[in-house]
Design a protein around this motif. Structure first.
Motif, PDB file in Angstrom:
ATOM      1  N   HIS A  87      47.559  47.768  68.796  1.00 34.44           N
ATOM      2  CA  HIS A  87      47.279  49.142  69.230  1.00 34.44           C
ATOM      3  C   HIS A  87      48.460  49.642  70.045  1.00 34.44           C
ATOM      4  CE1 HIS A  87      46.421  48.404  73.545  1.00 34.44           C
ATOM      5  NE2 HIS A  87      45.918  47.256  73.145  1.00 34.44           N
ATOM      6  N   ASP A 133      48.484  52.129  76.125  1.00 33.04           N
ATOM      7  CA  ASP A 133      47.548  51.370  76.957  1.00 33.04           C
ATOM      8  C   ASP A 133      46.102  51.519  76.505  1.00 33.04           C
ATOM      9  OD1 ASP A 133      49.656  50.553  78.566  1.00 33.04           O
ATOM     10  OD2 ASP A 133      49.540  52.362  79.801  1.00 33.04           O
ATOM     11  N   ASP A 134      45.845  52.517  75.675  1.00 31.93           N
ATOM     12  CA  ASP A 134      44.478  52.792  75.244  1.00 31.93           C
ATOM     13  C   ASP A 134      44.168  52.001  73.976  1.00 31.93           C
ATOM     14  OD1 ASP A 134      41.997  53.757  74.768  1.00 31.93           O
ATOM     15  OD2 ASP A 134      42.571  55.862  74.577  1.00 31.93           O
ATOM     16  N   LYS A 135      43.156  51.159  74.041  1.00 32.62           N
ATOM     17  CA  LYS A 135      42.789  50.354  72.874  1.00 32.62           C
ATOM     18  C   LYS A 135      42.232  51.203  71.734  1.00 32.62           C
ATOM     19  CE  LYS A 135      42.009  45.872  75.038  1.00 32.62           C
ATOM     20  NZ  LYS A 135      41.068  44.740  75.204  1.00 32.62           N
ATOM     21  N   LYS A 136      41.910  52.452  72.026  1.00 31.71           N
ATOM     22  CA  LYS A 136      41.399  53.326  70.971  1.00 31.71           C
ATOM     23  C   LYS A 136      42.515  53.773  70.034  1.00 31.71           C
ATOM     24  CE  LYS A 136      37.477  55.117  73.622  1.00 31.71           C
ATOM     25  NZ  LYS A 136      36.830  56.318  74.212  1.00 31.71           N
ATOM     26  N   ASP A 137      43.760  53.706  70.530  1.00 29.28           N
ATOM     27  CA  ASP A 137      44.906  54.111  69.714  1.00 29.28           C
ATOM     28  C   ASP A 137      45.313  52.959  68.807  1.00 29.28           C
ATOM     29  OD1 ASP A 137      46.936  55.616  68.704  1.00 29.28           O
ATOM     30  OD2 ASP A 137      48.247  55.441  70.461  1.00 29.28           O
ATOM     31  N   GLU A 152      37.275  43.715  69.822  1.00 34.47           N
ATOM     32  CA  GLU A 152      37.742  43.669  71.202  1.00 34.47           C
ATOM     33  C   GLU A 152      38.689  42.493  71.436  1.00 34.47           C
ATOM     34  OE1 GLU A 152      38.099  44.942  75.119  1.00 34.47           O
ATOM     35  OE2 GLU A 152      37.156  45.947  73.419  1.00 34.47           O
TER      36      GLU A 152
END
Length: 207
Positions: free
Chosen positions: A76, A79-83, A162
Motif C-alpha cells: 500500500h 501511511d494509509d492502509k486504504k491506499d 490486515e
C-alpha cells in the motif's frame, strides 16, 4: 589409514579453534564487533573468514540477498492502509500453482457493481510454495515477495488483508534495486501518458 584421517581432522578443528581467537582479537583491536553485527555476519559469510563461520541463530541471522523470496505481501502507498494497490482482479489467485490465494471483491452497496478494491484477501502460507508467480504476474505491482521467513506458529498460518498489508517503503527497504527500477518504469509510463494527452489536446482545436 592407521589413524591419519582422525589426526588430520583434529588438525583442522584445532586450526579453526586458534584462528577464531586470532580473528576475534584482530577485530577487538580495531574496535569492531565480529558477532551480532551486520558487518561481522557479512565477514563470516565471505570467503575471507577465518575460524568459526557459523551464525548463532536466532540471535544472528544471515543477510538475505535482494532476490530472496519467501511469503507474499500486499503493498500500500503512503501511511494509509486504504491506499492499497490491489484491484482484486484475481490474476494472482489464477496463476497460483497450489491455489492458496482467495479474494473477495468489494461491491458498491448502492449499485451492486464491483469496486476495484479487495474486501477480503487471504493467503494460506502453509500451502504457499514461494514460487513468486503472484508477484510476477500482478499488473499493478500490488503483491511482492517478502524476506521474512520466521513465520512458524502453533496455529494455521492463514494471513488476512490486515496482516498482508505492508507499506511501499518496506518494499523499497528490502528490495531497493527492484523498487527503483519499477518506479522509473512507472514514471516513464506516466510521462508518456501525459505527453499523449497533451498531444491530443493540442490537436483538438485543429480538428
Amino acid at each position: 589409514m592407521y589413524g591419519k584421517g582422525i589426526l588430520k581432522g583434529l588438525g583442522v578443528t584445532l586450526n579453526r579453534f586458534y584462528e577464531t581467537y586470532l580473528d576475534d582479537i584482530s577485530w577487538w583491536v580495531r574496535g569492531k564487533k565480529r558477532y551480532n553485527t551486520t558487518e561481522g555476519i557479512a565477514h563470516r559469510s565471505s570467503k575471507n573468514t577465518r575460524g568459526i563461520f557459523t551464525v548463532q541463530y536466532p540471535e544472528e541471522q544471515l543477510i538475505q540477498p535482494e532476490e530472496f523470496r519467501f511469503v507474499p505481501f500486499l503493498v500500500h502507498d503512503g501511511d494509509d492502509k486504504k491506499d492499497i494497490r490491489c484491484t482484486s482482479c484475481g490474476i494472482c489467485a489464477k496463476v497460483c500453482p497450489p491455489q492458496c490465494i482467495w479474494i473477495v471483491r468489494t461491491n458498491d452497496p448502492n449499485t451492486g457493481k464491483p469496486v476495484p478494491q479487495p474486501a477480503e484477501f487471504y493467503i494460506d502460507m502453509d500451502i504457499c510454495m514461494n514460487c513468486g508467480f503472484c508477484a510476477e504476474y500482478c499488473p499493478f505491482d500490488a503483491i511482492k515477495m517478502d524476506h521474512d521467513f520466521a513465520i512458524a506458529s502453533y496455529e494455521r498460518n492463514v494471513y488476512n488483508l490486515e496482516k498482508l498489508l505492508k507499506p511501499a517503503s518496506y518494499y523499497a527497504e528490502i528490495r531497493p534495486l527492484n523498487y527503483n527500477k519499477e518506479e522509473e518504469a512507472r514514471k516513464a509510463k506516466e510521462a508518456a501518458k501525459a505527453a499523449k494527452a497533451d498531444a491530443a489536446a493540442a490537436a483538438a482545436p485543429a480538428a
